[in-house]
Design a protein around this motif. Structure first.
Motif, short mmCIF file in Angstrom:
data_model
loop_
_atom_site.label_atom_id
_atom_site.label_comp_id
_atom_site.label_asym_id
_atom_site.label_seq_id
_atom_site.Cartn_x
_atom_site.Cartn_y
_atom_site.Cartn_z
N GLN A 37 -11.57 0.61 -26.74
CA GLN A 37 -11.19 -0.67 -27.34
C GLN A 37 -12.10 -0.98 -28.51
O GLN A 37 -13.31 -1.07 -28.37
CB GLN A 37 -11.26 -1.79 -26.29
N ASP A 38 -11.51 -1.14 -29.67
CA ASP A 38 -12.21 -1.58 -30.88
C ASP A 38 -11.70 -2.95 -31.26
O ASP A 38 -10.56 -3.30 -30.94
CB ASP A 38 -11.96 -0.60 -32.03
N PRO A 39 -12.50 -3.74 -31.96
CA PRO A 39 -12.05 -5.07 -32.37
C PRO A 39 -10.76 -4.98 -33.17
O PRO A 39 -10.65 -4.21 -34.13
CB PRO A 39 -13.21 -5.58 -33.23
N GLY A 40 -9.77 -5.76 -32.77
CA GLY A 40 -8.50 -5.79 -33.49
C GLY A 40 -7.61 -4.58 -33.28
O GLY A 40 -6.57 -4.46 -33.92
N GLN A 41 -8.02 -3.68 -32.39
CA GLN A 41 -7.24 -2.46 -32.19
C GLN A 41 -6.59 -2.38 -30.83
O GLN A 41 -5.86 -1.46 -30.55
CB GLN A 41 -8.15 -1.23 -32.37
N GLY A 42 -6.84 -3.28 -29.95
CA GLY A 42 -6.28 -3.17 -28.62
C GLY A 42 -6.88 -2.00 -27.86
O GLY A 42 -7.94 -1.49 -28.21
N ALA A 87 -17.97 1.92 -29.61
CA ALA A 87 -16.79 1.21 -29.12
C ALA A 87 -17.04 0.75 -27.70
O ALA A 87 -18.07 1.06 -27.09
CB ALA A 87 -15.56 2.12 -29.15
N PHE A 88 -16.08 0.02 -27.17
CA PHE A 88 -16.07 -0.40 -25.78
C PHE A 88 -15.11 0.51 -25.03
O PHE A 88 -13.96 0.65 -25.43
CB PHE A 88 -15.63 -1.87 -25.71
N TYR A 89 -15.61 1.14 -23.95
CA TYR A 89 -14.79 2.11 -23.22
C TYR A 89 -14.42 1.55 -21.85
O TYR A 89 -15.28 1.11 -21.08
CB TYR A 89 -15.55 3.43 -23.06
N SER A 108 -15.36 -2.51 -15.49
CA SER A 108 -15.95 -3.55 -16.35
C SER A 108 -16.34 -3.02 -17.72
O SER A 108 -16.79 -3.79 -18.56
CB SER A 108 -17.16 -4.18 -15.68
N GLY A 109 -16.21 -1.73 -17.92
CA GLY A 109 -16.42 -1.19 -19.25
C GLY A 109 -17.83 -0.74 -19.54
O GLY A 109 -18.80 -1.15 -18.89
N THR A 110 -17.94 0.16 -20.51
CA THR A 110 -19.23 0.60 -21.05
C THR A 110 -19.20 0.40 -22.55
O THR A 110 -18.26 0.86 -23.21
CB THR A 110 -19.48 2.10 -20.75
N THR B 102 1.11 1.53 -22.59
CA THR B 102 0.81 1.48 -24.02
C THR B 102 0.55 0.02 -24.38
O THR B 102 1.43 -0.83 -24.21
CB THR B 102 1.99 2.02 -24.84
N PHE B 103 -0.65 -0.25 -24.86
CA PHE B 103 -1.08 -1.63 -25.10
C PHE B 103 -0.84 -2.06 -26.53
O PHE B 103 -0.92 -1.25 -27.47
CB PHE B 103 -2.57 -1.77 -24.79
N GLY B 104 -0.59 -3.35 -26.70
CA GLY B 104 -0.64 -3.96 -28.01
C GLY B 104 -2.08 -4.27 -28.39
O GLY B 104 -3.01 -4.01 -27.62
N LYS B 105 -2.27 -4.83 -29.57
CA LYS B 105 -3.63 -5.11 -30.05
C LYS B 105 -4.22 -6.36 -29.42
O LYS B 105 -5.40 -6.62 -29.56
CB LYS B 105 -3.62 -5.24 -31.57
N GLY B 106 -3.38 -7.14 -28.76
CA GLY B 106 -3.90 -8.32 -28.09
C GLY B 106 -3.81 -9.56 -28.96
O GLY B 106 -3.77 -9.50 -30.19
N THR B 107 -3.77 -10.71 -28.28
CA THR B 107 -3.87 -12.02 -28.95
C THR B 107 -5.13 -12.69 -28.45
O THR B 107 -5.30 -12.87 -27.24
CB THR B 107 -2.66 -12.91 -28.61
#
Lengths: 115, 113
Positions: A37-42, A87-89, A108-110, B102-107
Motif C-alpha cells: 500500500q502506497d499513499p493514493g495507490q490503494g 511502503a506499507f506491506y 496489522s502491517g509492516t 482487486t482493490f480500488g485506491k480508497g476514499t
C-alpha cells in the motif's frame, strides 16, 4: 484468539539489502496474500498462495519473493532488485472456496523504510 | 487502467453529515463487491455484496450494489469523528476454488467536529 500476525511493525533497511517480512496466521486458512500500500495507490497484490508449497505472482511481483513451506506462514522477502521498496506491506489470509462471506482477514502491517 | 475506481479520493465533512462513497468495477469474472474500513493499520471488513438491489446495513453504515450499472455505494449517516478512515472497495473475482480481491485506491474520509 485466532488471528494473523505480521512482524516487525516497523523496519528500516539500507539500499542494496534484502529483508524478510513475517506473516503468521492461526486461523487454519488455506490462502494467504501479500499486498503493498502506497499513499493514493490503494492495495496492490504482490504474491498469493492458495495451498502449501504453491504460490503465484500478483500484479507487482518484481523484486519480491515468497515461500509457503507451512500453512501458517507466508514470509515475504523484499530483494535489492525492488526499485522502490519503501511502503506499507499488508498480509492477509482467507478460507478457500467461494462461499466465504467475510473476505480477507488482514494483519496489522509492516512499514518498511529504505534509508 | 484501474479495474476498481473509487470516488471521491478524499472527503472532509462535519460531524452529523451524511456521506456517500462510490465504487465502480469491471464485470469480467465478477463475483461480489466488498467494502473495508482502514483506520490505522489493518483493514476491517464491512460488507460483502453479491445481489443487485439488496441493501446491507450495519448501524449507520449501509451499502448497495447495482450490477447493471457496475457500481456500489457506501452510505454513512450522522457521521462521527470515529468514522474518519480510508474506505476501501474491492472486487472479488471468480476462480478455480479460490478468489482474489482487486482493490480500488480508497476514499479518505475525514470527519471534523
Amino acid at each position: 484468539d485466532g488471528g494473523i500476525t505480521q512482524s516487525p511493525k516497523y523496519l528500516f533497511r539500507k539500499e542494496g539489502q534484502n529483508v524478510t517480512l513475517s506473516c503468521e496466521q492461526n486461523l487454519n486458512h488455506d490462502a494467504m496474500y501479500w499486498y503493498r500500500q502506497d499513499p493514493g495507490q490503494g492495495l496492490r497484490l504482490i504474491y498469493y498462495s492458495q495451498i502449501v508449497n504453491d504460490f503465484q505472482k500478483g500484479d507487482i511481483a518484481e523484486g519480491y519473493s515468497v515461500s509457503r513451506e507451512k500453512k501458517e506462514s507466508f514470509p515475504l522477502t523484499v530483494t535489492s532488485a525492488q526499485k522502490n521498496p519503501t511502503a506499507f506491506y499488508l498480509c492477509a489470509s482467507s478460507r478457500q472456496g467461494t462461499t466465504n462471506n467475510y473476505g480477507y482477514t488482514f494483519g496489522s502491517g509492516t512499514r518498511l523504510t529504505v534509508v | 487502467e484501474d479495474k476498481v475506481v473509487q470516488s471521491p479520493l478524499s472527503l472532509v465533512v462535519h460531524e452529523g453529515d451524511t456521506v456517500t462513497l462510490n465504487c465502480s468495477y469491471e464485470v469480467t469474472n465478477f463475483r461480489s463487491l466488498l467494502w473495508y474500513k482502514q483506520e490505522k493499520k489493518a483493514p476491517t471488513f464491512l460488507f460483502m455484496l453479491t445481489s443487485s438491489g439488496i441493501e446491507k446495513k450495519s448501524g449507520r453504515l449501509s451499502s448497495i450494489l447495482d450490477k447493471k450499472e457496475l457500481f456500489s455505494i457506501l452510505n454513512i449517516t450522522a457521521t462521527q469523528t470515529g468514522d474518519s478512515a480510508i474506505y476501501l472497495c474491492a472486487e472479488k473475482l471468480s476462480g478455480a476454488g479460490s478468489y482474489q480481491l482487486t482493490f480500488g485506491k480508497g476514499t479518505k474520509l475525514s470527519v471534523i467536529p
